[in-house]
Scaffold this motif. Structure first.
Motif, PDB file in Angstrom:
ATOM      1  N   SER A  69      50.293  43.075  37.193  1.00  0.00           N
ATOM      2  CA  SER A  69      50.310  43.878  38.410  1.00  0.00           C
ATOM      3  C   SER A  69      48.945  44.057  39.030  1.00  0.00           C
ATOM      4  CB  SER A  69      50.908  45.271  38.132  1.00  0.00           C
ATOM      5  OG  SER A  69      52.213  45.146  37.658  1.00  0.00           O
ATOM      6  N   SER A  70      47.955  43.437  38.497  1.00  0.00           N
ATOM      7  CA  SER A  70      46.630  43.503  39.111  1.00  0.00           C
ATOM      8  C   SER A  70      46.326  42.114  39.627  1.00  0.00           C
ATOM      9  CB  SER A  70      45.584  43.933  38.084  1.00  0.00           C
ATOM     10  OG  SER A  70      45.642  43.126  36.943  1.00  0.00           O
ATOM     11  N   TYR A  71      45.938  42.013  40.853  1.00  0.00           N
ATOM     12  CA  TYR A  71      45.986  40.689  41.448  1.00  0.00           C
ATOM     13  C   TYR A  71      44.821  40.425  42.371  1.00  0.00           C
ATOM     14  CZ  TYR A  71      48.070  43.727  44.915  1.00  0.00           C
ATOM     15  OH  TYR A  71      48.318  44.762  45.761  1.00  0.00           O
ATOM     16  N   LYS A  72      44.600  39.174  42.549  1.00  0.00           N
ATOM     17  CA  LYS A  72      43.662  38.708  43.548  1.00  0.00           C
ATOM     18  C   LYS A  72      44.461  38.296  44.772  1.00  0.00           C
ATOM     19  CE  LYS A  72      43.832  34.259  41.219  1.00  0.00           C
ATOM     20  NZ  LYS A  72      43.117  33.393  40.252  1.00  0.00           N
ATOM     21  N   TYR A 113      53.907  39.512  46.791  1.00  0.00           N
ATOM     22  CA  TYR A 113      53.339  40.727  47.362  1.00  0.00           C
ATOM     23  C   TYR A 113      52.528  40.259  48.568  1.00  0.00           C
ATOM     24  CZ  TYR A 113      54.545  42.231  42.658  1.00  0.00           C
ATOM     25  OH  TYR A 113      55.220  42.475  41.486  1.00  0.00           O
ATOM     26  N   PHE A 151      55.940  44.885  49.215  1.00  0.00           N
ATOM     27  CA  PHE A 151      56.074  44.769  47.769  1.00  0.00           C
ATOM     28  C   PHE A 151      57.513  44.445  47.379  1.00  0.00           C
ATOM     29  CE2 PHE A 151      51.887  45.342  47.167  1.00  0.00           C
ATOM     30  CZ  PHE A 151      51.359  46.620  47.064  1.00  0.00           C
TER      31      PHE A 151
END
Lengths: 117, 115
Positions: free
Chosen positions: B99-102, B32, B51
């Motif tokens: 799906s949650s990212y740094k 991403y 994406f």
């Protein structure tokens, strides 16, 4: 609010003192991130909060750094016994829906510039 | 490990000239990818994101980026630069679980625009 709000915008402190940096995310955003931007290290991830889940603290550089997020909204980054190498711009970001990838965009505040003398 | 490389520390172009800022990434899965811009004293503003799907993406302010999987690149382009585009540009890859990212950032490219 309209955007991510950080305070103070500038902070000058003496070596060894503790400091608190505040971040007020965009209303309704469930995820909150802290990053550090310094001359030597560029932009580094520090910590991530998502709802009531345990935070991802993998980027915190030492145990002098801690952060909390009260009520799922405002966050405070605390640096204890500050050192000169802590001088940097601390950026906060929030995002609306981590579970919906297309909406998982991070919106950044203007940052807090920390100077440790 | 995930990483992002921006090989140009600074670039100077004349106003009206075309621009290309390079970004190469290293990531084990589908990346991403993001481009952010930072003006002096300001936070980071998202220019565009990748994406999945198409390889050429349109962002704000007339910027576009091309994703080339074979070259692990996500270069930012603009056909005609304006003086107000002078800023620092950061490429980033999203990394994380669920799906949650740094964001992992490149070191940035500072753009100077000659009148």
């Amino acid at each position: 609010g309209a955007g991510v709000s950080q305070s103070p915008s500038n902070k000058v402190t003496e070596k060894g003192k503790d400091v608190e940096l505040r971040c007020d995310p965009i209303s309704g955003h469930t995820a909150l991130y802290w990053y550090r931007q310094s001359l030597g290290q560029g932009l580094e991830f520090l910590i991530y909060f998502q709802g009531n889940s345990a935070p991802d603290k993998s980027g915190l550089p030492s145990d002098r750094f801690s952060a909390e997020r009260t009520g799922g909204s405002v966050s405070t980054l605390t640096i204890q016994r500050t050192q000169q190498e802590d001088s940097a711009v601390y950026l906060c970001a929030s995002s609306p829906s981590p579970g919906i990838l297309a909406k998982n965009i991070q919106y950044f505040g203007a940052g807090t510039r920390l100077s440790v003398l | 490990a995930q990483s992002v490389t921006q090989p140009d520390i600074h670039i100077t172009v004349s106003e009206g000239a075309s621009l290309e800022l390079r970004c190469n990434y290293s990531y084990g899965a589908t990346p991403y990818l993001f481009w952010y811009v930072q003006s002096p004293g300001q936070g980071l503003q998202l220019l565009l994101k990748y994406f999945s799907g198409d390889t050429l993406f349109q962002g704000i302010k007339g910027f576009e980026a091309e994703f080339k999987r074979s070259q692990s690149s996500f270069n930012l382009r603009k056909p005609s630069v304006h003086w107000s585009d002078a800023a620092e540009y950061f490429c980033a890859v999203g990394a994380g679980m669920d799906s949650s990212y740094k964001l992992i950032f490149g070191s940035g490219t500072r753009l100077l625009v000659r009148p």
